[in-house]
Design a protein around this motif. Sequence first.
Motif, PDB file in Angstrom:
ATOM      1  N   THR A 266      58.227  99.330   5.902  1.00 32.70           N
ATOM      2  CA  THR A 266      57.759  98.745   4.640  1.00 32.70           C
ATOM      3  C   THR A 266      58.774  98.947   3.526  1.00 32.70           C
ATOM      4  O   THR A 266      59.136  98.011   2.800  1.00 32.70           O
ATOM      5  CB  THR A 266      56.414  99.362   4.233  1.00 32.70           C
ATOM      6  OG1 THR A 266      55.449  99.129   5.265  1.00 32.70           O
ATOM      7  CG2 THR A 266      55.907  98.769   2.928  1.00 32.70           C
TER       8      THR A 266
ATOM      9  N   LEU B  61      64.431 102.138  -5.593  1.00 32.44           N
ATOM     10  CA  LEU B  61      63.555 101.144  -6.218  1.00 32.44           C
ATOM     11  C   LEU B  61      63.576 101.255  -7.740  1.00 32.44           C
ATOM     12  O   LEU B  61      63.563 100.248  -8.448  1.00 32.44           O
ATOM     13  CB  LEU B  61      62.118 101.310  -5.698  1.00 32.44           C
ATOM     14  CG  LEU B  61      61.878 100.918  -4.240  1.00 32.44           C
ATOM     15  CD1 LEU B  61      60.450 101.260  -3.820  1.00 32.44           C
ATOM     16  CD2 LEU B  61      62.130  99.428  -4.034  1.00 32.44           C
TER      17      LEU B  61
ATOM     18  N   ILE C 260      61.129  96.214   1.432  1.00 35.62           N
ATOM     19  CA  ILE C 260      61.183  96.066  -0.023  1.00 35.62           C
ATOM     20  C   ILE C 260      62.631  96.152  -0.510  1.00 35.62           C
ATOM     21  O   ILE C 260      63.072  95.384  -1.362  1.00 35.62           O
ATOM     22  CB  ILE C 260      60.310  97.134  -0.705  1.00 35.62           C
ATOM     23  CG1 ILE C 260      58.835  96.948  -0.308  1.00 35.62           C
ATOM     24  CG2 ILE C 260      60.452  97.065  -2.224  1.00 35.62           C
ATOM     25  CD1 ILE C 260      57.924  98.038  -0.832  1.00 35.62           C
TER      26      ILE C 260
ATOM     27  N   LEU D  25      62.460  90.724  -6.450  1.00 36.64           N
ATOM     28  CA  LEU D  25      61.056  91.110  -6.301  1.00 36.64           C
ATOM     29  C   LEU D  25      60.232  90.448  -7.387  1.00 36.64           C
ATOM     30  O   LEU D  25      60.588  90.488  -8.573  1.00 36.64           O
ATOM     31  CB  LEU D  25      60.904  92.634  -6.392  1.00 36.64           C
ATOM     32  CG  LEU D  25      61.370  93.424  -5.161  1.00 36.64           C
ATOM     33  CD1 LEU D  25      61.411  94.905  -5.486  1.00 36.64           C
ATOM     34  CD2 LEU D  25      60.453  93.171  -3.972  1.00 36.64           C
TER      35      LEU D  25
ATOM     36  N   LEU E 131      51.014  95.730  -0.827  1.00 36.39           N
ATOM     37  CA  LEU E 131      51.786  95.158   0.275  1.00 36.39           C
ATOM     38  C   LEU E 131      51.325  95.741   1.601  1.00 36.39           C
ATOM     39  O   LEU E 131      51.271  96.964   1.771  1.00 36.39           O
ATOM     40  CB  LEU E 131      53.284  95.450   0.079  1.00 36.39           C
ATOM     41  CG  LEU E 131      54.213  95.043   1.227  1.00 36.39           C
ATOM     42  CD1 LEU E 131      54.159  93.536   1.443  1.00 36.39           C
ATOM     43  CD2 LEU E 131      55.637  95.502   0.950  1.00 36.39           C
TER      44      LEU E 131
ATOM     45  N   ILE F 245      54.497  98.071  -7.131  1.00 38.83           N
ATOM     46  CA  ILE F 245      53.988  97.773  -5.788  1.00 38.83           C
ATOM     47  C   ILE F 245      53.199  98.970  -5.291  1.00 38.83           C
ATOM     48  O   ILE F 245      53.598 100.117  -5.487  1.00 38.83           O
ATOM     49  CB  ILE F 245      55.146  97.459  -4.823  1.00 38.83           C
ATOM     50  CG1 ILE F 245      55.969  96.269  -5.342  1.00 38.83           C
ATOM     51  CG2 ILE F 245      54.626  97.170  -3.417  1.00 38.83           C
ATOM     52  CD1 ILE F 245      57.235  96.013  -4.553  1.00 38.83           C
TER      53      ILE F 245
ATOM     54  N   LEU G  13      56.631 102.453  -7.530  1.00 38.52           N
ATOM     55  CA  LEU G  13      55.828 102.484  -6.307  1.00 38.52           C
ATOM     56  C   LEU G  13      54.585 103.336  -6.534  1.00 38.52           C
ATOM     57  O   LEU G  13      54.659 104.425  -7.098  1.00 38.52           O
ATOM     58  CB  LEU G  13      56.643 103.052  -5.152  1.00 38.52           C
ATOM     59  CG  LEU G  13      56.045 102.882  -3.750  1.00 38.52           C
ATOM     60  CD1 LEU G  13      56.032 101.421  -3.345  1.00 38.52           C
ATOM     61  CD2 LEU G  13      56.839 103.702  -2.736  1.00 38.52           C
TER      62      LEU G  13
ATOM     63  N   TRP H 137      51.096  89.950   0.535  1.00 38.44           N
ATOM     64  CA  TRP H 137      51.057  90.420  -0.856  1.00 38.44           C
ATOM     65  C   TRP H 137      49.707  90.067  -1.460  1.00 38.44           C
ATOM     66  O   TRP H 137      49.248  88.932  -1.346  1.00 38.44           O
ATOM     67  CB  TRP H 137      52.160  89.766  -1.684  1.00 38.44           C
ATOM     68  CG  TRP H 137      53.548  90.146  -1.281  1.00 38.44           C
ATOM     69  CD1 TRP H 137      54.357  89.487  -0.410  1.00 38.44           C
ATOM     70  CD2 TRP H 137      54.300  91.271  -1.748  1.00 38.44           C
ATOM     71  NE1 TRP H 137      55.569  90.118  -0.296  1.00 38.44           N
ATOM     72  CE2 TRP H 137      55.569  91.220  -1.117  1.00 38.44           C
ATOM     73  CE3 TRP H 137      54.037  92.309  -2.643  1.00 38.44           C
ATOM     74  CZ2 TRP H 137      56.553  92.172  -1.349  1.00 38.44           C
ATOM     75  CZ3 TRP H 137      55.026  93.256  -2.877  1.00 38.44           C
ATOM     76  CH2 TRP H 137      56.259  93.182  -2.233  1.00 38.44           C
TER      77      TRP H 137
END
Length: 631
Positions: A475, A515, A479, A485, A441, A490, A522, A426
């Motif tokens: 990935t 998400l 997540i 989080l 990330l 991200i 994202l 990160w």
Amino acid sequence: MTLFRQINAVFSIILLLVLGTVLGIGFIDSRHYIQYELFSKAQDTATSLSLMMSKAGGDIGSMSIMADAVLKSGRIQQIVLQDQHGNIIFSKRRETKTEVPRWFVRVADLSADTAVAEVFDKWRLVGVLSVQADKSDALNYLYAFFKKILIIFIVGGALGALFIYILLSIILEPLKTVIKQAEGVLHNKFILQNDLPSTMELKHVTMAMNQMVSRMKKGHETLSSVMAKNRELEYIDPLTKVGNRRFFIIKYNEYSNAEDNRAWGVVLAIRLADVQEANKIIGFDKVDQIYKKIAKKLVQNTTDIDDAACFRVSGTEFVLLLPSLDTEHARSLAQMIVKEIRQMIDKEYPEVSKTLFADAAMAAYEHREPIGQVLSSVDLALNEALYQNGDAIVVAKRESALPMSKVAWRQLLEESMREHRMEPVWEDVHALNRHKLFATLTFDIMTPEGERIQYGTYLSMLLLLNLFPKYIEYTLEYIDSLPILQNNKIAVEYPLTCLASPRLFEKLKEHIAQLRKRGVELTIEIPESDLAKIDRSALRQILDELHREKLSFAISRFDADSDTVELLKTARPDYVKMYVGQFTDMSDSFRDSLTPILKTFGVKLLLHGINEEHDIHVLSRQGADYFIIRH
């Protein structure tokens, strides 16, 4: 504060000062006049009363009755008669009341002076008469006058301010159009104002603004070609006067593709360690002197090697391209260079003798070998040298450190994802004030032998072996698997080929929906090299799809080539991501043409790989907006 408010405030203050001054002078003059009238009244009373008492034939009783009569008139507060020796014969005083506030009594400071007159019995002096006027009525009058003045001041000031506001609104109305012109330029909308104002000064401003907008439009159209010309000048490092990273890439491709002895040799990298601490101890200027002297030594030590070339590829790293040289000879050369650097630091900069170290790493290159493969080996060796105490020289063990065949790479990558041997990395993205905006990330591979392979090392193999979709899936699943989080925004790198695939894009949308339910946004980072390869119409279709999904988009590995303006005009990313060494190595002229282009399109500049936190302010002044600080 706006110009309108500033002018309004200035004129309002001037109006209030003038009005206050005029009313203040009127109040002061009135006070002086009343003060004079009080004394005149007392003096007139004392004179007339003394004449009346002189006719009393020295009868004190009659005189006292006369004094009482005068006192009852309400104009006099005190009457005193004294003999010639100062003894009081009689004293008369009347108590008075007033509704005037005490603070006003103190401010007015109104005094009632005593008037004096002599009383005679024929030719004999009976005594001295003292008379003091009553000031209560004067105070009441003065206080009433003050309240009238205050009302006039408030009402007059309010009406004057309103008049000034209306007048300025009419006069400065054309400036609103000028502001629209300026805001339009920021969004690439070039507006000309045809209706010129009647005010001469504003008319000139409007005409000048029209000319500026016209020139900005023309300048915007030619900025791309200017930047392309500046790019051609980007081959020399301005500090050390050796080649820069771009020139190194050009030279390496030239040598490795040659059909002569230049096609094989050694890439030797020299990196200064703990530069951040050295900057704090001796300052940036002296550290820059060290860089210059190192560059000079590198050039001097390679003059006898045919076609050898020296480059400064980042803020702390130099690279020597040594054709026709084997690893053993390169190691001897590296030992000599590191020794000379050590002697120079110990002798000329003893303050950082125990702080600043020189690390060297080398890797052989072969005919038509990709530069990324060679640099990956050098970077791994430099990282190994970094963990050694003092100056260090490491020869890249390319045959054991990394897989050399596609089959071995595929096996390593697939097993790492299947067995969850991918360690998350990160990196926080900060603004200038160190406020964290979001995080990027990536993953490093941890081999069974305990070696770490960084994302930048295996990235090219992910693309070559068409494994990036699996990596993205890994990935996003990672997540999703995290219960908590730390970042609500991200950014991950995502090749354009994956976005162009309907199946992969549908999967991406599913993950994005999950998400967003968790409050996480994202951002997709697309490499500039991918964007440069695709047709503009196809690119617009992909970007339109991203906009429909309200998916943030950025450009990673930004190179700022000659097609940058057209690319930014089409893509309009949220930010572009560039390595700090590439940005700082730019010439001032090129940087001065790049940053205005980014600002014009509203694109932020993100720099990564920053080692020294106090460089952020310098980078910000040069045009950077976001920063990733290497820890």
